[in-house]
Scaffold this motif. Structure first.
Motif, PDB file in Angstrom:
ATOM      1  N   GLU A  71       0.718  -1.187   0.028  1.00 24.75           N
ATOM      2  CA  GLU A  71      -0.134   0.038   0.012  1.00 24.75           C
ATOM      3  C   GLU A  71       0.508   1.131   0.089  1.00 24.75           C
ATOM      4  O   GLU A  71       0.259   2.245  -0.461  1.00 24.75           O
ATOM      5  CB  GLU A  71      -0.744  -0.028   1.095  1.00 24.75           C
ATOM      6  CG  GLU A  71      -0.312   0.316   2.461  1.00 24.75           C
ATOM      7  CD  GLU A  71      -1.202   0.174   3.853  1.00 24.75           C
ATOM      8  OE1 GLU A  71      -0.847   0.566   4.742  1.00 24.75           O
ATOM      9  OE2 GLU A  71      -2.308  -0.103   3.464  1.00 24.75           O
ATOM     10  N   THR A  72       2.007   1.240   0.404  1.00 22.83           N
ATOM     11  CA  THR A  72       3.064   2.397   0.557  1.00 22.83           C
ATOM     12  C   THR A  72       4.070   2.428  -0.508  1.00 22.83           C
ATOM     13  O   THR A  72       4.696   1.611  -0.839  1.00 22.83           O
ATOM     14  CB  THR A  72       3.643   2.349   1.965  1.00 22.83           C
ATOM     15  OG1 THR A  72       2.724   2.252   2.939  1.00 22.83           O
ATOM     16  CG2 THR A  72       4.551   3.576   2.145  1.00 22.83           C
ATOM     17  N   TYR A  73       3.914   3.719  -1.172  1.00 22.97           N
ATOM     18  CA  TYR A  73       4.923   3.699  -2.389  1.00 22.97           C
ATOM     19  C   TYR A  73       5.780   5.077  -2.153  1.00 22.97           C
ATOM     20  O   TYR A  73       5.214   6.243  -1.726  1.00 22.97           O
ATOM     21  CB  TYR A  73       4.231   4.060  -3.549  1.00 22.97           C
ATOM     22  CG  TYR A  73       3.622   2.705  -3.992  1.00 22.97           C
ATOM     23  CD1 TYR A  73       4.323   1.732  -4.805  1.00 22.97           C
ATOM     24  CD2 TYR A  73       2.451   2.400  -3.342  1.00 22.97           C
ATOM     25  CE1 TYR A  73       3.777   0.363  -4.920  1.00 22.97           C
ATOM     26  CE2 TYR A  73       1.687   1.161  -3.672  1.00 22.97           C
ATOM     27  CZ  TYR A  73       2.454   0.170  -4.419  1.00 22.97           C
ATOM     28  OH  TYR A  73       1.848  -1.141  -4.637  1.00 22.97           O
ATOM     29  N   GLN A  74       7.111   5.189  -1.926  1.00 31.04           N
ATOM     30  CA  GLN A  74       7.699   6.294  -1.748  1.00 31.04           C
ATOM     31  C   GLN A  74       7.846   7.320  -3.159  1.00 31.04           C
ATOM     32  O   GLN A  74       7.871   6.783  -4.250  1.00 31.04           O
ATOM     33  CB  GLN A  74       9.332   5.945  -1.444  1.00 31.04           C
ATOM     34  CG  GLN A  74      10.168   7.359  -1.037  1.00 31.04           C
ATOM     35  CD  GLN A  74      11.509   6.697  -0.223  1.00 31.04           C
ATOM     36  OE1 GLN A  74      11.811   5.453  -0.475  1.00 31.04           O
ATOM     37  NE2 GLN A  74      11.934   7.310   0.620  1.00 31.04           N
ATOM     38  N   LEU A  75       7.858   8.439  -2.934  1.00 33.58           N
ATOM     39  CA  LEU A  75       7.684   9.306  -3.895  1.00 33.58           C
ATOM     40  C   LEU A  75       8.977   9.799  -4.354  1.00 33.58           C
ATOM     41  O   LEU A  75       9.194   9.688  -5.740  1.00 33.58           O
ATOM     42  CB  LEU A  75       7.099  10.839  -3.272  1.00 33.58           C
ATOM     43  CG  LEU A  75       5.486  10.760  -3.190  1.00 33.58           C
ATOM     44  CD1 LEU A  75       5.195  11.841  -2.505  1.00 33.58           C
ATOM     45  CD2 LEU A  75       4.897  10.531  -4.409  1.00 33.58           C
ATOM     46  N   GLU A 123      -8.426  -0.167   8.427  1.00 35.86           N
ATOM     47  CA  GLU A 123      -9.525  -1.098   8.805  1.00 35.86           C
ATOM     48  C   GLU A 123     -10.785  -1.418   7.893  1.00 35.86           C
ATOM     49  O   GLU A 123     -11.538  -2.426   8.055  1.00 35.86           O
ATOM     50  CB  GLU A 123     -10.242  -0.441  10.133  1.00 35.86           C
ATOM     51  CG  GLU A 123      -9.313  -0.560  11.585  1.00 35.86           C
ATOM     52  CD  GLU A 123      -8.822  -1.708  11.702  1.00 35.86           C
ATOM     53  OE1 GLU A 123      -9.442  -2.668  11.701  1.00 35.86           O
ATOM     54  OE2 GLU A 123      -7.636  -1.952  11.998  1.00 35.86           O
ATOM     55  N   TYR A 124     -10.767  -0.313   7.000  1.00 34.10           N
ATOM     56  CA  TYR A 124     -12.096  -0.588   5.981  1.00 34.10           C
ATOM     57  C   TYR A 124     -11.665  -1.138   4.955  1.00 34.10           C
ATOM     58  O   TYR A 124     -12.243  -1.535   3.782  1.00 34.10           O
ATOM     59  CB  TYR A 124     -12.553   0.964   5.636  1.00 34.10           C
ATOM     60  CG  TYR A 124     -13.250   1.437   7.042  1.00 34.10           C
ATOM     61  CD1 TYR A 124     -14.643   1.433   6.999  1.00 34.10           C
ATOM     62  CD2 TYR A 124     -12.682   2.278   7.562  1.00 34.10           C
ATOM     63  CE1 TYR A 124     -15.344   2.206   8.036  1.00 34.10           C
ATOM     64  CE2 TYR A 124     -13.148   2.783   8.681  1.00 34.10           C
ATOM     65  CZ  TYR A 124     -14.399   2.758   9.052  1.00 34.10           C
ATOM     66  OH  TYR A 124     -15.071   3.354   9.956  1.00 34.10           O
ATOM     67  N   PHE A 125     -10.236  -1.322   4.797  1.00 35.59           N
ATOM     68  CA  PHE A 125      -9.487  -1.851   3.270  1.00 35.59           C
ATOM     69  C   PHE A 125      -8.625  -3.004   3.660  1.00 35.59           C
ATOM     70  O   PHE A 125      -7.551  -3.191   3.329  1.00 35.59           O
ATOM     71  CB  PHE A 125      -9.013  -1.030   2.415  1.00 35.59           C
ATOM     72  CG  PHE A 125     -10.042   0.119   2.003  1.00 35.59           C
ATOM     73  CD1 PHE A 125     -10.868   0.016   1.130  1.00 35.59           C
ATOM     74  CD2 PHE A 125      -9.933   1.443   2.490  1.00 35.59           C
ATOM     75  CE1 PHE A 125     -11.683   1.049   0.634  1.00 35.59           C
ATOM     76  CE2 PHE A 125     -10.691   2.557   2.307  1.00 35.59           C
ATOM     77  CZ  PHE A 125     -11.603   2.270   1.003  1.00 35.59           C
ATOM     78  N   LYS A 126      -9.111  -4.086   4.422  1.00 38.74           N
ATOM     79  CA  LYS A 126      -8.149  -5.296   4.859  1.00 38.74           C
ATOM     80  C   LYS A 126      -8.246  -6.113   3.736  1.00 38.74           C
ATOM     81  O   LYS A 126      -7.142  -7.077   3.698  1.00 38.74           O
ATOM     82  CB  LYS A 126      -8.945  -5.793   6.030  1.00 38.74           C
ATOM     83  CG  LYS A 126      -8.891  -4.891   7.230  1.00 38.74           C
ATOM     84  CD  LYS A 126      -9.534  -5.772   8.532  1.00 38.74           C
ATOM     85  CE  LYS A 126      -9.097  -5.041   9.815  1.00 38.74           C
ATOM     86  NZ  LYS A 126      -9.448  -5.764  10.926  1.00 38.74           N
ATOM     87  N   THR A 127      -9.004  -6.153   2.720  1.00 39.81           N
ATOM     88  CA  THR A 127      -8.806  -7.053   1.359  1.00 39.81           C
ATOM     89  C   THR A 127      -8.109  -6.177   0.287  1.00 39.81           C
ATOM     90  O   THR A 127      -8.627  -4.924  -0.109  1.00 39.81           O
ATOM     91  CB  THR A 127     -10.393  -7.505   1.215  1.00 39.81           C
ATOM     92  OG1 THR A 127     -10.733  -8.342   2.160  1.00 39.81           O
ATOM     93  CG2 THR A 127     -10.111  -8.399  -0.154  1.00 39.81           C
ATOM     94  N   ASP A 128      -7.138  -6.635  -0.357  1.00 39.32           N
ATOM     95  CA  ASP A 128      -6.396  -6.167  -1.439  1.00 39.32           C
ATOM     96  C   ASP A 128      -7.416  -6.038  -2.566  1.00 39.32           C
ATOM     97  O   ASP A 128      -8.337  -6.864  -2.884  1.00 39.32           O
ATOM     98  CB  ASP A 128      -5.488  -7.123  -1.995  1.00 39.32           C
ATOM     99  CG  ASP A 128      -4.043  -7.142  -0.980  1.00 39.32           C
ATOM    100  OD1 ASP A 128      -4.139  -6.140  -0.143  1.00 39.32           O
ATOM    101  OD2 ASP A 128      -3.366  -7.776  -0.999  1.00 39.32           O
ATOM    102  N   GLY A 129      -7.433  -4.820  -3.511  1.00 32.76           N
ATOM    103  CA  GLY A 129      -8.233  -4.818  -4.539  1.00 32.76           C
ATOM    104  C   GLY A 129      -7.806  -3.575  -5.496  1.00 32.76           C
ATOM    105  O   GLY A 129      -6.713  -3.262  -5.387  1.00 32.76           O
TER     106      GLY A 129
END
Length: 246
Positions: A71-75, A123-129
């Protein structure tokens, strides 16, 4: 004005020559002034036609390959990692994701202070998509949800970031050639000379400081006024603002 003209004017403002105010030292001052001007123009042109240095030949758009469940990407990183590795990125103005059909989808920016999600967005996005939101945190973008393994998104070059960047600074080689011009409106190129001469004057020509500072103030006022009215082709429309009664 060319870089050669800018150097000549800067030295004239403080009665210096290439020995007392060397090319190397003058280049440092000119580039410092150049970046300051670019930053000021970015800060003041937040609506309409945004400022960008005209010396760049590619649009300020960076692509990044998505990683499954990341989920995390360095700029910018350390110059070898990050979305854009060639130009210092100053400001993110938009983010898109490419779906599995090759269609770009604009993501919605959020931050933790918003009340869209009462709890941590994780908590609202525990499933990848397929990511729907992005958060800017220090030097990172955080996607919600994290991308899946190519099921709903295209992983390769699947993250697009629209950004603003710093000035295309002068190099020593360009000083030798002497023909490159600054990448902002030409009526205000001489502002680089005034700003570059200021530090020299503070040390060696203090009696010139008021004159130089007045010149800077005069030129900046005109330059900011010019950039504030560049979007004259855009018709101003008054819209009703929705009021929340939460």
């Amino acid at each position: 004005m060319t870089i050669s003209d800018i150097q000549t004017k800067a030295r004239n403002l403080v009665d210096a020559d290439a020995i007392s105010f060397t090319d190397a030292n003058l280049l440092i001052e000119i580039n410092n002034a150049y970046e300051e001007i670019a930053g000021d123009l970015i800060a003041t042109s937040y609506e309409g036609w945004k400022f960008g240095d005209s010396n760049y030949t590619a649009l300020p758009t960076g692509l990044f390959t998505l990683v499954n469940s990341q989920e995390t990407y360095q700029l910018t990183g350390n110059g070898t990692t990050g979305i854009d590795t060639t130009t210092p990125l100053l400001n993110v103005i938009g983010v898109s994701i490419k779906d599995n059909n090759g269609i770009w989808k604009v993501l919605t920016p959020i931050h933790l202070a918003q009340d869209i999600f009462p709890d941590d967005p994780v908590e609202y996005f525990k499933t990848d998509g397929q990511p729907q939101y992005y958060e800017k945190r220090e030097d990172f973008l955080i996607l919600y949800p994290a991308p899946d393994n190519g099921v709903t998104v295209t992983l390769t070059s699947g993250l697009k970031v629209f950004f603003q960047r710093t000035a295309d600074k002068f190099t020593a080689a360009q000083v030798t050639t002497g023909t490159k011009t600054p990448g902002f409106a030409s009526p205000y190129h001489v502002l680089l000379s005034f700003k570059a001469a200021l530090d020299y004057a503070l040390t060696y020509k203090p009696e010139r400081v008021p004159m130089i500072m007045n010149g800077i103030a005069r030129l900046e006022k005109k330059m900011f006024a010019f950039y504030a009215q560049r979007s004259q082709d855009e018709r101003k429309v008054i819209t009703m603002r929705q009021i929340s009664y939460k």
